[in-house]
Design a protein around this motif. Structure first.
Motif, PDB file in Angstrom:
ATOM      1  N   SER A  28      27.307  50.441  39.579  1.00 18.60           N
ATOM      2  CA  SER A  28      27.967  49.143  39.548  1.00 18.60           C
ATOM      3  C   SER A  28      27.260  48.254  38.533  1.00 18.60           C
ATOM      4  CB  SER A  28      27.910  48.494  40.938  1.00 18.60           C
ATOM      5  OG  SER A  28      28.490  47.218  40.916  1.00 18.60           O
ATOM      6  N   PRO A 268      35.552  37.877  38.878  1.00 22.12           N
ATOM      7  CA  PRO A 268      35.780  39.309  39.110  1.00 22.12           C
ATOM      8  C   PRO A 268      34.560  39.993  39.720  1.00 22.12           C
ATOM      9  CG  PRO A 268      35.424  38.883  36.775  1.00 22.12           C
ATOM     10  CD  PRO A 268      35.541  37.551  37.437  1.00 22.12           C
ATOM     11  N   LEU A 269      34.794  40.978  40.556  1.00 16.78           N
ATOM     12  CA  LEU A 269      33.713  41.755  41.142  1.00 16.78           C
ATOM     13  C   LEU A 269      33.073  42.644  40.078  1.00 16.78           C
ATOM     14  CD1 LEU A 269      35.469  42.889  44.449  1.00 16.78           C
ATOM     15  CD2 LEU A 269      33.824  41.024  44.176  1.00 16.78           C
ATOM     16  N   SER A 271      32.416  45.650  40.166  1.00 17.55           N
ATOM     17  CA  SER A 271      33.079  46.963  40.097  1.00 17.55           C
ATOM     18  C   SER A 271      34.491  46.887  39.544  1.00 17.55           C
ATOM     19  CB  SER A 271      33.115  47.591  41.493  1.00 17.55           C
ATOM     20  OG  SER A 271      33.800  46.742  42.406  1.00 17.55           O
ATOM     21  N   GLU A 272      34.971  45.660  39.267  1.00 17.00           N
ATOM     22  CA  GLU A 272      36.357  45.488  38.824  1.00 17.00           C
ATOM     23  C   GLU A 272      36.447  44.591  37.588  1.00 17.00           C
ATOM     24  OE1 GLU A 272      38.492  43.972  42.163  1.00 17.00           O
ATOM     25  OE2 GLU A 272      38.085  45.719  43.423  1.00 17.00           O
ATOM     26  N   LEU A 273      35.516  44.727  36.670  1.00 19.22           N
ATOM     27  CA  LEU A 273      35.514  43.886  35.482  1.00 19.22           C
ATOM     28  C   LEU A 273      36.681  44.245  34.573  1.00 19.22           C
ATOM     29  CD1 LEU A 273      31.711  43.823  34.546  1.00 19.22           C
ATOM     30  CD2 LEU A 273      33.017  42.121  35.827  1.00 19.22           C
ATOM     31  N   PRO A 274      37.382  43.255  34.032  1.00 18.51           N
ATOM     32  CA  PRO A 274      38.521  43.522  33.141  1.00 18.51           C
ATOM     33  C   PRO A 274      38.068  44.062  31.797  1.00 18.51           C
ATOM     34  CG  PRO A 274      38.061  41.170  33.231  1.00 18.51           C
ATOM     35  CD  PRO A 274      37.170  41.813  34.258  1.00 18.51           C
ATOM     36  N   ASP A 281      42.160  36.122  33.890  1.00 17.93           N
ATOM     37  CA  ASP A 281      43.092  35.868  35.000  1.00 17.93           C
ATOM     38  C   ASP A 281      43.165  34.402  35.405  1.00 17.93           C
ATOM     39  OD1 ASP A 281      43.826  38.478  35.161  1.00 17.93           O
ATOM     40  OD2 ASP A 281      42.469  39.002  36.802  1.00 17.93           O
ATOM     41  N   GLU A 291      43.549  39.681  27.128  1.00 22.83           N
ATOM     42  CA  GLU A 291      43.529  40.707  28.173  1.00 22.83           C
ATOM     43  C   GLU A 291      42.894  42.004  27.685  1.00 22.83           C
ATOM     44  OE1 GLU A 291      46.578  42.762  31.419  1.00 22.83           O
ATOM     45  OE2 GLU A 291      47.378  41.712  29.671  1.00 22.83           O
TER      46      GLU A 291
END
Length: 311
Positions: A28, A268-269, A271-274, A281, A291
């Protein structure tokens, strides 16, 4: 001639290895592409929401990350790499830490003895100790207390005292002021400013932007484990019209003494980075490019910003 920073962090990345069911390893990434410079005689305030990487930066500089942390990037102190061996040598001497948690106090040692550890002038250590305790309205008997006998505010003052009596070159303070009464808060802020004016470099991690702006020279805005903007304290004047990043402007406008406008969404978490901009967002000025393209840090108007369209 541009002066050299006493401490630099370049492209810092921190990952934590964890194992799930079936012994599957997951890495992570909590910090990514994080950059800062800290100069002698200045206060750099690091601001951001919980989970943005502020404390991890401090722990990385000091070499006190947990064993499952993997770091990449460069940390330079006085133009030399700050490796783990050098961190251990300088920690508590040239580089002093004021931790966020009062649990850093030794529960088995009188607090006066703990403060004295940081005093180099051992011959006058008793006078120095009593003067600094008196400054923060702590009675002389407090030096004989053990940490469990202290209130949260008293423990915070002891931690501050330990750093302020040290003859160090860099102070890293992680949320140093919560729990302080107004008089002690103002005293601590004044002491930080005096230390910087005497040549010390201070990195102050805080949620309290208003307090930071009273003494800081520059402010680094963290979000999602990276630096989105580094601005001067002056940039926050006149309603923050000189700020560069949409997140910094939104964060500033969310303060109670400004428009008190909340920011929709959440950070963002890890583990969920864009793929692209971390603020995509939630940004009202986003475009399709935001994006998919990760912005690089660039210099604009005597500051730095990580945004495709900042001017």
């Amino acid at each position: 001639m541009k002066k050299e920073p006493i401490l630099s962090v370049r492209n810092l990345e921190i990952c934590f290895s964890q194992y799930t069911k079936g012994l599957n390893r997951i890495d992570s990434k909590a910090i990514n592409n994080l950059d800062i410079d800290l100069y002698k005689g200045e206060i750099l305030a690091v601001v951001g929401s919980s989970g943005s990487g502020k404390s991890l930066l401090a722990h990385s500089i000091l070499g006190i990350l947990p064993s499952n942390a993997v770091t990449k990037g460069d940390i330079i102190y006085k133009n030399e790499p700050l490796d783990e061996k050098r961190k251990e040598k300088l920690r508590g001497k040239e580089i002093v830490f004021i931790p966020q948690s009062v649990n850093y106090l030794d529960p088995l040692m009188e607090v006066g003895k703990q403060v004295k550890i940081s005093i180099k002038d051992k011959k006058n250590s008793n006078n120095i100790l009593r003067n600094v305790l008196k400054k923060y309205n702590l009675e002389e008997k407090v030096e004989k207390y053990y940490p469990f006998q202290l209130s949260g505010g008293m423990a915070r003052k002891v931690l501050l005292s330990s750093a302020l009596v040290s003859d160090c070159e860099v102070i890293i303070a992680d949320e140093p002021t919560p729990g302080l009464d107004e008089k002690s808060l103002n005293e601590a802020l004044k002491d930080f400013r005096d230390l910087a004016d005497s040549g010390c470099a201070l990195l102050i991690i805080t949620h309290d932007i208003s307090a930071a702006l009273k003494i800081a020279d520059r402010v680094a805005i963290f979000y999602g484990g990276t630096t989105l903007e580094i601005a001067t304290a002056k940039d926050f004047k006149n309603g923050g019209e000189n700020l560069r990043h949409p997140y910094t402007k939104a964060l500033f406008n969310a303060l109670p003494n400004n428009s008190f406008t909340p920011i929709k969404g959440s950070q963002p978490l890890a583990s969920e980075l864009p793929v692209g901009c971390l603020f995509y967002d939630r940004c009202e000025k986003r475009t399709p490019d935001c994006e998919n393209i990760k912005p690089e840090m660039k210099e604009i108007r005597d500051g730095k910003v990580r945004c495709l369209y900042a001017t």
